[in-house]
Design a protein around this motif. Structure first.
Motif, short mmCIF file in Angstrom:
data_model
loop_
_atom_site.label_atom_id
_atom_site.label_comp_id
_atom_site.label_asym_id
_atom_site.label_seq_id
_atom_site.Cartn_x
_atom_site.Cartn_y
_atom_site.Cartn_z
N ASP A 113 -18.19 -66.56 21.48
CA ASP A 113 -18.52 -66.99 20.21
C ASP A 113 -17.58 -66.40 19.23
N ASN A 114 -16.29 -65.74 19.67
CA ASN A 114 -15.48 -65.06 18.63
C ASN A 114 -14.16 -65.99 18.63
N PRO A 115 -14.01 -66.49 17.36
CA PRO A 115 -12.69 -67.35 17.47
C PRO A 115 -11.49 -66.58 17.26
N ALA A 117 -30.79 -64.31 30.85
CA ALA A 117 -30.56 -65.75 30.73
C ALA A 117 -29.16 -66.09 31.53
N TYR A 118 -28.17 -65.32 31.26
CA TYR A 118 -26.88 -65.85 31.77
C TYR A 118 -26.99 -65.76 33.34
N PHE A 119 -27.86 -65.13 34.01
CA PHE A 119 -27.81 -65.10 35.49
C PHE A 119 -28.75 -66.39 35.79
N GLY A 162 -18.12 -64.22 28.49
CA GLY A 162 -17.55 -63.05 27.64
C GLY A 162 -15.96 -62.99 27.86
N VAL A 163 -15.33 -63.78 27.00
CA VAL A 163 -13.73 -63.72 27.34
C VAL A 163 -12.96 -62.51 26.71
N PHE A 164 -13.29 -62.34 25.25
CA PHE A 164 -12.80 -61.44 24.45
C PHE A 164 -11.24 -61.85 24.34
C1 LIG Z 1 -16.97 -57.08 26.79
S1 LIG Z 1 -16.16 -58.39 26.22
C2 LIG Z 1 -15.52 -59.33 27.40
C3 LIG Z 1 -14.35 -58.53 27.85
C4 LIG Z 1 -13.45 -59.51 28.65
N1 LIG Z 1 -14.05 -60.24 29.96
C5 LIG Z 1 -12.11 -58.97 28.79
O1 LIG Z 1 -11.69 -59.23 30.22
O2 LIG Z 1 -11.31 -58.30 28.19
C6 LIG Z 1 -17.74 -59.30 25.63
C7 LIG Z 1 -17.46 -60.58 24.85
O3 LIG Z 1 -18.79 -61.43 24.89
C8 LIG Z 1 -18.63 -62.03 23.81
N2 LIG Z 1 -19.96 -62.35 23.20
C9 LIG Z 1 -21.08 -61.42 23.15
N3 LIG Z 1 -22.02 -62.21 22.88
C10 LIG Z 1 -21.97 -63.36 23.13
C11 LIG Z 1 -22.78 -64.59 22.86
N4 LIG Z 1 -24.11 -64.51 22.70
N5 LIG Z 1 -22.12 -65.83 23.18
C12 LIG Z 1 -20.92 -66.11 23.51
N6 LIG Z 1 -19.98 -64.87 23.42
C13 LIG Z 1 -20.64 -63.44 23.40
C14 LIG Z 1 -17.91 -61.16 22.62
O4 LIG Z 1 -17.43 -61.87 21.78
C15 LIG Z 1 -16.96 -60.59 23.75
O5 LIG Z 1 -15.63 -61.06 23.24
#
Ligand SMILES: C[S@@+](CC[C@H](N)C(=O)[O-])C[C@H]1O[C@@H](n2cnc3c(N)ncnc32)[C@H](O)[C@@H]1O
Length: 219
Positions: free
Chosen positions: A92-94, A150-152, A67-69
């Motif tokens: 998953d968001n480019p 699942a991530y855990f 979860g990078v955002f």
């Molecule tokens: C809460 S934000 C992350 C915030 C980030 N850690 C920061 O410091 O700003 C959640 C992120 O998870 C990504 N996400 C959600 N579901 C996902 C999935 N199934 N696979 C990959 N990324 C996912 C979203 O695209 C979003 O960017």
């Protein structure tokens, strides 16, 4: 009786006044993210600073971020890694990850970031299949709540013994104790919070900091 300080606006101002100044680049990233409708997903400056200190204190060399955002926590983590360290970013968001990579470049840490675009369960599964099990020191989980379990599990496989998993938003703004909140995310977080509580594979604690952070060390 437990001491739990109430975080008023004035106390928050005080915390900021005695905390290290947010670096200019991180302030700029926050400003850029403020333009996005989902800006509230970004971690706070305190959480970014906390990640930075934690990664340094643990001597993390190999990290994963789920979860990078737009990269606030990713840049904070990458800046704390030693020479030769790496953080695998899963998202998953480019569009959002492009902003994250732009700020990694500008922070001079892009060479420490291995960005994997796509579904994070698939990315972590590929890492396991490629032989990376047991090779990571630290995993930060901050993506879709429905997949936290699942991530855990995948993080546990990818971590070395003694490695740390940090899970964000486990209190979900308090919704976890609100009976009327029955949406998928809240329900998933309630299940997640109980699922690993007594798991013999980890030593675990929940800190009521920010939106709730669970720490789990792999035994
Ligand atoms: C809460 S934000 C992350 C915030 C980030 N850690 C920061 O410091 O700003 C959640 C992120 O998870 C990504 N996400 C959600 N579901 C996902 C999935 N199934 N696979 C990959 N990324 C996912 C979203 O695209 C979003 O960017």
């Amino acid at each position: 009786m437990r001491v739990q300080v109430e975080m008023t606006e004035q106390l928050q101002d005080y915390v900021e006044s005695v905390s290290p100044d947010e670096p200019g680049l991180m302030r700029e990233l926050r400003k850029r993210t403020d333009e996005l409708p989902l800006r509230l997903m970004q971690v706070s400056p305190e959480e970014g600073q906390f990640l930075n200190v934690l990664v340094r204190a643990l001597g993390v060399r190999r990290a994963i971020e789920v979860g990078v955002f737009t990269g606030y926590s990713l840049v904070s983590t990458a800046m704390a890694l030693p020479e030769g360290g790496v953080v695998v970013g899963c998202d998953d968001n480019p569009e959002w990850t492009a902003i994250a990579m732009e700020f990694c470049e500008r922070a001079g840490v892009a060479d420490k970031v291995d960005m994997r675009l796509g579904d994070a369960v698939a990315t972590l599964t590929q890492l396991v299949e490629s032989g990376a099990a047991g090779t990571f020191d630290f995993v930060f989980i901050d993506a879709d709540k429905e997949n936290y379990g699942a991530y855990f599990e995948l993080a546990l496989t990818l971590l070395r013994q003694g490695g740390l998993i940090l899970v964000d938003n486990v209190l979900w703004h308090g919704a976890v104790i609100d009976e009327s909140a029955q949406d998928d995310e809240t329900t998933a977080l309630r299940a997640f919070n109980l699922r690993f509580r007594d798991d013999a594979r980890v030593e675990l604690c929940l800190l009521p900091f920010a939106d709730g952070l669970t720490f789990a060390v792999k035994r």
